[in-house]
Design a protein around this motif. Structure first.
Motif, PDB file in Angstrom:
ATOM      1  N   GLU A  95       0.834  -1.201   0.000  1.00 44.22           N
ATOM      2  CA  GLU A  95       0.000   0.000   0.000  1.00 44.22           C
ATOM      3  C   GLU A  95       0.866   1.247   0.000  1.00 44.22           C
ATOM      4  OE1 GLU A  95      -3.460   2.183   2.736  1.00 44.22           O
ATOM      5  OE2 GLU A  95      -2.790   0.155   3.246  1.00 44.22           O
ATOM      6  N   VAL A  96       0.509   2.186  -0.866  1.00 37.95           N
ATOM      7  CA  VAL A  96       1.148   3.496  -0.892  1.00 37.95           C
ATOM      8  C   VAL A  96       0.058   4.528  -0.616  1.00 37.95           C
ATOM      9  CG1 VAL A  96       2.399   5.190  -2.273  1.00 37.95           C
ATOM     10  CG2 VAL A  96       2.922   2.759  -2.528  1.00 37.95           C
ATOM     11  N   GLN A  97       0.271   5.319   0.445  1.00 39.95           N
ATOM     12  CA  GLN A  97      -0.650   6.398   0.793  1.00 39.95           C
ATOM     13  C   GLN A  97       0.016   7.717   0.430  1.00 39.95           C
ATOM     14  OE1 GLN A  97      -1.229   5.952   5.017  1.00 39.95           O
ATOM     15  NE2 GLN A  97      -2.640   4.228   4.798  1.00 39.95           N
ATOM     16  N   LYS A  98      -0.625   8.473  -0.480  1.00 39.35           N
ATOM     17  CA  LYS A  98      -0.113   9.789  -0.854  1.00 39.35           C
ATOM     18  C   LYS A  98      -0.859  10.831  -0.043  1.00 39.35           C
ATOM     19  CE  LYS A  98       1.480   8.423  -5.336  1.00 39.35           C
ATOM     20  NZ  LYS A  98       1.291   8.385  -6.757  1.00 39.35           N
ATOM     21  N   ASP A  99      -0.107  11.530   0.796  1.00 39.49           N
ATOM     22  CA  ASP A  99      -0.653  12.505   1.733  1.00 39.49           C
ATOM     23  C   ASP A  99      -0.429  13.903   1.174  1.00 39.49           C
ATOM     24  OD1 ASP A  99      -0.784  14.413   3.916  1.00 39.49           O
ATOM     25  OD2 ASP A  99      -0.644  12.731   5.296  1.00 39.49           O
ATOM     26  N   PRO A 100      -1.482  14.738   1.080  1.00 36.23           N
ATOM     27  CA  PRO A 100      -1.299  16.104   0.560  1.00 36.23           C
ATOM     28  C   PRO A 100      -0.360  16.951   1.406  1.00 36.23           C
ATOM     29  CG  PRO A 100      -3.511  15.828   1.473  1.00 36.23           C
ATOM     30  CD  PRO A 100      -2.866  14.475   1.472  1.00 36.23           C
ATOM     31  N   ASN A 101      -0.124  16.536   2.659  1.00 30.09           N
ATOM     32  CA  ASN A 101       0.782  17.277   3.544  1.00 30.09           C
ATOM     33  C   ASN A 101       2.202  16.718   3.523  1.00 30.09           C
ATOM     34  OD1 ASN A 101      -1.287  19.034   4.504  1.00 30.09           O
ATOM     35  ND2 ASN A 101      -2.055  17.342   5.724  1.00 30.09           N
ATOM     36  N   GLY A 102       2.508  15.839   2.552  1.00 29.95           N
ATOM     37  CA  GLY A 102       3.869  15.348   2.384  1.00 29.95           C
ATOM     38  C   GLY A 102       4.250  14.181   3.266  1.00 29.95           C
ATOM     39  N   LYS A 103       3.292  13.579   3.979  1.00 26.10           N
ATOM     40  CA  LYS A 103       3.582  12.431   4.852  1.00 26.10           C
ATOM     41  C   LYS A 103       3.239  11.128   4.129  1.00 26.10           C
ATOM     42  CE  LYS A 103       4.391  14.848   8.742  1.00 26.10           C
ATOM     43  NZ  LYS A 103       5.503  14.774   9.623  1.00 26.10           N
ATOM     44  N   ASP A 104       3.823  10.949   2.937  1.00 19.67           N
ATOM     45  CA  ASP A 104       3.560   9.734   2.174  1.00 19.67           C
ATOM     46  C   ASP A 104       4.028   8.513   2.961  1.00 19.67           C
ATOM     47  OD1 ASP A 104       2.661  11.481   0.284  1.00 19.67           O
ATOM     48  OD2 ASP A 104       4.194  11.008  -1.216  1.00 19.67           O
ATOM     49  N   THR A 105       3.209   7.474   2.923  1.00 22.38           N
ATOM     50  CA  THR A 105       3.434   6.283   3.744  1.00 22.38           C
ATOM     51  C   THR A 105       3.375   5.034   2.877  1.00 22.38           C
ATOM     52  OG1 THR A 105       2.323   7.418   5.578  1.00 22.38           O
ATOM     53  CG2 THR A 105       2.550   5.033   5.768  1.00 22.38           C
ATOM     54  N   THR A 106       4.234   4.059   3.192  1.00 22.72           N
ATOM     55  CA  THR A 106       4.118   2.740   2.566  1.00 22.72           C
ATOM     56  C   THR A 106       3.820   1.724   3.666  1.00 22.72           C
ATOM     57  OG1 THR A 106       6.475   2.260   2.721  1.00 22.72           O
ATOM     58  CG2 THR A 106       5.712   3.260   0.672  1.00 22.72           C
ATOM     59  N   ILE A 107       2.953   0.774   3.310  1.00 21.65           N
ATOM     60  CA  ILE A 107       2.591  -0.294   4.244  1.00 21.65           C
ATOM     61  C   ILE A 107       2.627  -1.608   3.473  1.00 21.65           C
ATOM     62  CG2 ILE A 107       0.827  -1.237   5.786  1.00 21.65           C
ATOM     63  CD1 ILE A 107      -0.337   1.633   5.972  1.00 21.65           C
ATOM     64  N   ASP A 108       3.467  -2.529   3.923  1.00 23.75           N
ATOM     65  CA  ASP A 108       3.503  -3.870   3.348  1.00 23.75           C
ATOM     66  C   ASP A 108       2.917  -4.839   4.357  1.00 23.75           C
ATOM     67  OD1 ASP A 108       4.656  -3.339   0.844  1.00 23.75           O
ATOM     68  OD2 ASP A 108       6.660  -3.282   1.717  1.00 23.75           O
ATOM     69  N   ARG A 109       1.898  -5.584   3.914  1.00 27.98           N
ATOM     70  CA  ARG A 109       1.283  -6.617   4.750  1.00 27.98           C
ATOM     71  C   ARG A 109       1.577  -7.958   4.092  1.00 27.98           C
ATOM     72  NH1 ARG A 109      -2.367  -2.455   4.078  1.00 27.98           N
ATOM     73  NH2 ARG A 109      -3.144  -1.441   5.977  1.00 27.98           N
ATOM     74  N   THR A 110       2.438  -8.752   4.720  1.00 25.28           N
ATOM     75  CA  THR A 110       2.805 -10.055   4.172  1.00 25.28           C
ATOM     76  C   THR A 110       2.067 -11.148   4.940  1.00 25.28           C
ATOM     77  OG1 THR A 110       4.962  -9.192   3.527  1.00 25.28           O
ATOM     78  CG2 THR A 110       4.715 -11.590   3.599  1.00 25.28           C
ATOM     79  N   PHE A 111       1.247 -11.896   4.217  1.00 28.52           N
ATOM     80  CA  PHE A 111       0.403 -12.933   4.802  1.00 28.52           C
ATOM     81  C   PHE A 111       1.096 -14.290   4.745  1.00 28.52           C
ATOM     82  CE2 PHE A 111      -2.534  -9.621   3.803  1.00 28.52           C
ATOM     83  CZ  PHE A 111      -3.664  -9.805   4.570  1.00 28.52           C
ATOM     84  N   THR A 112       1.022 -15.043   5.849  1.00 28.82           N
ATOM     85  CA  THR A 112       1.394 -16.457   5.864  1.00 28.82           C
ATOM     86  C   THR A 112       0.270 -17.185   6.603  1.00 28.82           C
ATOM     87  OG1 THR A 112       2.590 -16.404   7.965  1.00 28.82           O
ATOM     88  CG2 THR A 112       3.870 -15.891   5.974  1.00 28.82           C
ATOM     89  N   ALA A 113       0.354 -18.500   6.660  1.00 32.42           N
ATOM     90  CA  ALA A 113      -0.676 -19.275   7.357  1.00 32.42           C
ATOM     91  C   ALA A 113      -0.750 -18.892   8.829  1.00 32.42           C
ATOM     92  CB  ALA A 113      -0.398 -20.767   7.199  1.00 32.42           C
ATOM     93  N   ASP A 114       0.376 -18.495   9.422  1.00 35.88           N
ATOM     94  CA  ASP A 114       0.443 -18.228  10.856  1.00 35.88           C
ATOM     95  C   ASP A 114       0.339 -16.763  11.244  1.00 35.88           C
ATOM     96  OD1 ASP A 114       0.889 -20.959  11.290  1.00 35.88           O
ATOM     97  OD2 ASP A 114       3.051 -20.704  11.052  1.00 35.88           O
ATOM     98  N   GLU A 115       0.685 -15.842  10.319  1.00 36.64           N
ATOM     99  CA  GLU A 115       0.741 -14.443  10.723  1.00 36.64           C
ATOM    100  C   GLU A 115       0.664 -13.486   9.539  1.00 36.64           C
ATOM    101  OE1 GLU A 115       4.601 -14.232  12.702  1.00 36.64           O
ATOM    102  OE2 GLU A 115       5.512 -13.420  10.880  1.00 36.64           O
ATOM    103  N   ILE A 116       0.434 -12.221   9.894  1.00 36.40           N
ATOM    104  CA  ILE A 116       0.614 -11.106   8.958  1.00 36.40           C
ATOM    105  C   ILE A 116       1.739 -10.266   9.547  1.00 36.40           C
ATOM    106  CG2 ILE A 116      -0.340  -9.035   7.888  1.00 36.40           C
ATOM    107  CD1 ILE A 116      -3.145 -10.202   8.410  1.00 36.40           C
TER     108      ILE A 116
END
Length: 135
Positions: A95-116
Protein backbone atom coordinates in the motif's frame (compact mmCIF):
# COMPACT_ATOMS: atom_id res chain seq x y z
CA UNK A 1 -1.17 -15.84 -3.67
CA UNK A 2 -2.95 -13.75 -1.05
CA UNK A 3 -6.32 -15.36 -1.91
CA UNK A 4 -5.43 -18.48 0.11
CA UNK A 5 -5.64 -16.34 3.28
CA UNK A 6 -9.12 -14.92 2.59
CA UNK A 7 -11.48 -15.05 5.55
CA UNK A 8 -8.74 -15.87 8.06
CA UNK A 9 -8.59 -13.67 11.19
CA UNK A 10 -5.31 -12.36 12.61
CA UNK A 11 -4.95 -10.56 15.97
CA UNK A 12 -2.18 -8.09 16.81
CA UNK A 13 0.49 -9.91 18.80
CA UNK A 14 3.49 -7.54 18.85
CA UNK A 15 4.35 -4.02 17.82
CA UNK A 16 7.73 -2.35 17.36
CA UNK A 17 8.29 1.41 16.99
CA UNK A 18 4.57 2.11 16.40
CA UNK A 19 4.47 5.13 18.73
CA UNK A 20 7.40 6.78 16.89
CA UNK A 21 5.71 5.99 13.57
CA UNK A 22 2.48 7.67 14.70
CA UNK A 23 4.47 10.61 16.13
CA UNK A 24 6.15 11.11 12.73
CA UNK A 25 2.68 11.26 11.15
CA UNK A 26 1.73 14.02 13.58
CA UNK A 27 -0.72 11.90 15.60
CA UNK A 28 -1.54 13.48 18.97
CA UNK A 29 -0.60 11.93 22.32
CA UNK A 30 -4.07 10.68 23.33
CA UNK A 31 -4.72 9.02 19.97
CA UNK A 32 -1.23 7.46 20.01
CA UNK A 33 -1.81 6.02 23.49
CA UNK A 34 -5.20 4.59 22.52
CA UNK A 35 -3.94 3.28 19.17
CA UNK A 36 -0.96 1.64 20.82
CA UNK A 37 -3.04 0.00 23.57
CA UNK A 38 -5.51 -1.97 21.44
CA UNK A 39 -5.05 -5.30 19.66
CA UNK A 40 -6.97 -5.12 16.39
CA UNK A 41 -8.21 -8.19 14.54
CA UNK A 42 -7.53 -8.08 10.79
CA UNK A 43 -9.12 -10.08 8.00
CA UNK A 44 -9.20 -9.99 4.20
CA UNK A 45 -12.17 -11.06 2.07
CA UNK A 46 -13.00 -10.75 -1.61
CA UNK A 47 -16.18 -9.26 -3.01
CA UNK A 48 -16.27 -9.64 -6.80
CA UNK A 49 -13.22 -7.81 -8.20
CA UNK A 50 -12.65 -5.95 -4.93
CA UNK A 51 -10.86 -6.94 -1.77
CA UNK A 52 -12.07 -5.84 1.66
CA UNK A 53 -9.42 -5.46 4.37
CA UNK A 54 -10.95 -4.98 7.83
CA UNK A 55 -9.25 -4.02 11.08
CA UNK A 56 -11.52 -4.09 14.13
CA UNK A 57 -10.71 -3.00 17.69
CA UNK A 58 -12.36 -1.39 20.69
CA UNK A 59 -10.78 1.93 19.56
CA UNK A 60 -11.68 2.04 15.87
CA UNK A 61 -12.96 -0.14 13.05
CA UNK A 62 -11.39 0.42 9.64
CA UNK A 63 -12.63 -1.11 6.38
CA UNK A 64 -10.64 -0.69 3.15
CA UNK A 65 -12.41 -1.71 -0.06
CA UNK A 66 -9.99 -1.74 -2.97
CA UNK A 67 -9.35 -3.02 -6.45
CA UNK A 68 -5.66 -3.92 -6.81
CA UNK A 69 -3.71 -1.19 -8.61
CA UNK A 70 -6.59 1.34 -8.57
CA UNK A 71 -6.15 4.55 -6.54
CA UNK A 72 -8.88 5.32 -4.00
CA UNK A 73 -9.67 7.95 -1.36
CA UNK A 74 -8.96 6.80 2.17
CA UNK A 75 -9.36 8.27 5.63
CA UNK A 76 -6.60 6.79 7.80
CA UNK A 77 -7.30 5.66 11.38
CA UNK A 78 -5.74 8.93 12.62
CA UNK A 79 -8.06 10.99 10.39
CA UNK A 80 -5.74 11.96 7.52
CA UNK A 81 -7.27 12.06 4.03
CA UNK A 82 -4.95 10.32 1.56
CA UNK A 83 -4.96 8.80 -1.92
CA UNK A 84 -4.06 5.12 -1.62
CA UNK A 85 -3.12 2.40 -4.05
CA UNK A 86 -2.80 -1.23 -2.99
CA UNK A 87 -1.11 -3.78 -5.23
CA UNK A 88 -0.71 -7.50 -4.67
CA UNK A 89 2.67 -9.19 -5.05
CA UNK A 90 2.30 -12.89 -4.23
CA UNK A 91 1.22 -12.99 -0.59
CA UNK A 92 2.01 -9.30 0.10
CA UNK A 93 -0.35 -6.33 -0.07
CA UNK A 94 1.76 -3.27 -0.90
CA UNK A 95 0.00 0.00 0.00
CA UNK A 96 1.15 3.50 -0.89
CA UNK A 97 -0.65 6.40 0.79
CA UNK A 98 -0.11 9.79 -0.85
CA UNK A 99 -0.65 12.50 1.73
CA UNK A 100 -1.30 16.10 0.56
CA UNK A 101 0.78 17.28 3.54
CA UNK A 102 3.87 15.35 2.38
CA UNK A 103 3.58 12.43 4.85
CA UNK A 104 3.56 9.73 2.17
CA UNK A 105 3.43 6.28 3.74
CA UNK A 106 4.12 2.74 2.57
CA UNK A 107 2.59 -0.29 4.24
CA UNK A 108 3.50 -3.87 3.35
CA UNK A 109 1.28 -6.62 4.75
CA UNK A 110 2.81 -10.06 4.17
CA UNK A 111 0.40 -12.93 4.80
CA UNK A 112 1.39 -16.46 5.86
CA UNK A 113 -0.68 -19.28 7.36
CA UNK A 114 0.44 -18.23 10.86
CA UNK A 115 0.74 -14.44 10.72
CA UNK A 116 0.61 -11.11 8.96
CA UNK A 117 3.81 -9.06 9.14
CA UNK A 118 2.94 -5.39 8.66
CA UNK A 119 5.86 -3.04 7.93
CA UNK A 120 4.95 0.67 7.80
CA UNK A 121 7.26 3.52 6.80
CA UNK A 122 6.94 7.29 6.73
CA UNK A 123 9.96 9.50 6.07
CA UNK A 124 12.80 7.63 7.83
CA UNK A 125 10.64 5.98 10.53
CA UNK A 126 9.61 2.32 10.22
CA UNK A 127 7.29 0.30 12.46
CA UNK A 128 6.62 -3.43 12.40
CA UNK A 129 3.46 -5.08 13.70
CA UNK A 130 2.91 -8.83 13.85
CA UNK A 131 -0.60 -10.28 13.78
CA UNK A 132 -1.01 -13.95 14.71
CA UNK A 133 -3.64 -16.22 13.14
CA UNK A 134 -6.61 -16.97 15.36
CA UNK A 135 -7.91 -20.51 15.72
Amino acid sequence: MVDEFLGKKYKLNSSENFDDFMKELGVGLVTRKMGGAVSPVVDLVKDGDQYVLSSNSTFKNVVLKFTPGVEFDQETPDGRKVKSTITIDGNTLHEVQKDPNGKDTTIDRTFTADEIKMVMSVNNVTATRIYKAQA
